[in-house]
Design an enzyme around this catalytic site. Sequence first.
Site, PDB file in Angstrom:
ATOM      1  N   ARG A 304      -1.939   2.032  -8.595  1.00 52.75           N
ATOM      2  CA  ARG A 304      -2.119   1.682  -7.182  1.00 52.75           C
ATOM      3  C   ARG A 304      -3.531   1.162  -6.975  1.00 52.75           C
ATOM      4  O   ARG A 304      -4.487   1.698  -7.547  1.00 52.75           O
ATOM      5  CB  ARG A 304      -1.888   2.921  -6.304  1.00 52.75           C
ATOM      6  N   THR A 340      -8.278  11.577   0.678  1.00 58.21           N
ATOM      7  CA  THR A 340      -7.183  12.177   1.453  1.00 58.21           C
ATOM      8  C   THR A 340      -7.726  12.835   2.717  1.00 58.21           C
ATOM      9  O   THR A 340      -7.151  12.685   3.804  1.00 58.21           O
ATOM     10  CB  THR A 340      -6.427  13.210   0.600  1.00 58.21           C
ATOM     11  N   CYS A 517       7.934  -4.698 -10.082  1.00 59.67           N
ATOM     12  CA  CYS A 517       6.773  -4.439  -9.222  1.00 59.67           C
ATOM     13  C   CYS A 517       6.732  -2.986  -8.758  1.00 59.67           C
ATOM     14  O   CYS A 517       7.707  -2.466  -8.215  1.00 59.67           O
ATOM     15  CB  CYS A 517       6.808  -5.368  -8.019  1.00 59.67           C
ATOM     16  N   CYS A 523      -2.243  -7.854  -7.469  1.00 57.40           N
ATOM     17  CA  CYS A 523      -2.125  -9.312  -7.498  1.00 57.40           C
ATOM     18  C   CYS A 523      -2.554  -9.929  -6.177  1.00 57.40           C
ATOM     19  O   CYS A 523      -3.170 -11.002  -6.142  1.00 57.40           O
ATOM     20  CB  CYS A 523      -0.702  -9.732  -7.859  1.00 57.40           C
TER      21      CYS A 523
END
Length: 548
Positions: A304, A340, A517, A523
């Site tokens: 991520r 967080t 994906c 990207c």
Amino acid sequence: MNITREKMNYDLVIVGAGPSGLSAAINFKKLCKKNGKELSVCVVEKGSEVGAHILSGAILEPRALNELIEDWKTDQECPVKVSVKKESLKFLTETDSYEIPGIFTPSVMHNKGNFIISLGNFCKWLAKKAEDLGVEIYPGFSASELLIENDKLNGIITGDLGIDKNGERGPNFEPGIEIHSKYTLFAEGCRGHLGKRLINQFNLRQNSQHQTYGIGLKELWEVKPENSNPGEVFHSIGWPLDNETYGGSFLYHLDKNLVSFGFVIGLDYKNPHLSPYEEFQRFKLHPKIKNIFEGGRRISYGARALNEGGFQSLPKLSFPGGAILGCDAGTLNTPKIKGTHTAMKSGMIASDLVFKELISDSRNDEISNLNKSFMNSWAGQELKNARNVRPSFKYGLKIGMMLSGIDQIIFRGKAPWTLKHAEEDHLALKKKDEAKIIKYPKPDGKITFDRLTNVSFTSTYHEENQPCHLKLNDEKLAISNNLLLYDSPEQRYCPAGVYEILYDNGSPKLNINSQNCIHCKTCDIKDPLQNINWITPEGGGGPNYTNM
């Protein structure tokens, strides 16, 4: 395409069931209960279930949780159990490691009183708390469009289901729903699809610097019992990265012989031949690290993008009709290596102010004083004190460490200057002929793995016949610019093998395997000409992370 849509109405809509969105929902409903008000709130989540798209290290600083749910420690279902008992920060060379003494480690990096968690499981627990208070949560529904009228946001439209790859209605077509709201909070996570559009639509970055990003790659391992030490935290800098490249590793020991292992690399890296995934894999071969994984088994994999810009990259948070929260805005504290708690606090502050707007009969207006309230909170002050760390590393590892030490240890984050970030991440790449080619070791299938094998451990699924959600503004640029000048870096920066160059009678063409994906957004961030635009696929598609 003319579509008749069902319409729903709520007082508050929240996009994204992550820490900031769920904290906003819980806090809002607690305010309703405290003040005897019946106000409706729903959360839409593109993952197939809450937690399916959540990935983080993760270490939780419980400050925001203490404010949101005071009795969490006595809740037997709360997954926050493993407290940090031991921690170390090491500098690695190719063959050795050197521990950095605590006296030279800024206090912001210490983890006393914090907890090692699965953020996905934590969000599942928060979702249960929210539903118990009357929040409606709809997983499997992606917010794909904005409802804007007279320069005010009036809600969102969920994605259509059953559109085929040619953009036509298939036999199982179901139109998306118009969800109208008096206020909408966007908590999509880093580089949110709609958050990006809102920043442009309402010019929210007018008074801030550009955002800068990293990519975080993670595997969850079950290790041999003798290699497990619940509560131990390990971070490293140095090898396998060069002096120009920002990044480092983490190993967090959970209970049940589980180890959360990850690697983060700043997306301002310069070498187009660098592969974040391959750096992540070869790190495990370090002689001081490899023994931890030997005899164990990898359980899950994921990746991520994450925000690293911090204080000076925070956009204006509010606009007429709503706000952006948490990592959608960029509230991660980079030197603390956690976000967080700050994301949760941003959601709590926003819901406080939305509640005040609603009980004063306001709707779709600007949320008063949101930026000021966040900046004056402990979360805003924390980001301000951390502001000079990430941009220090634009000068390289050694100078970055020195400047960060001065800023954090001597000035304790209160230096009378604010450093600027370097250029935007997509502008950082050198041309392919100006950079050293990197040769990576072949995976052994036991400790290191090839990309596509690891993708199978993300449980990623997209409907095969749906439209590609990775859009090229100009297909020719993939060859004329990216291949010609940079040797197609998308083949290496993508952690899921989505992009590959194929040849037809000697002519190159970019092939996009969008079904692979894992929604990392790299990207969308790193493409040299910003030619790739990530849009939301059908709701419920993408990874289905477990215990991540």
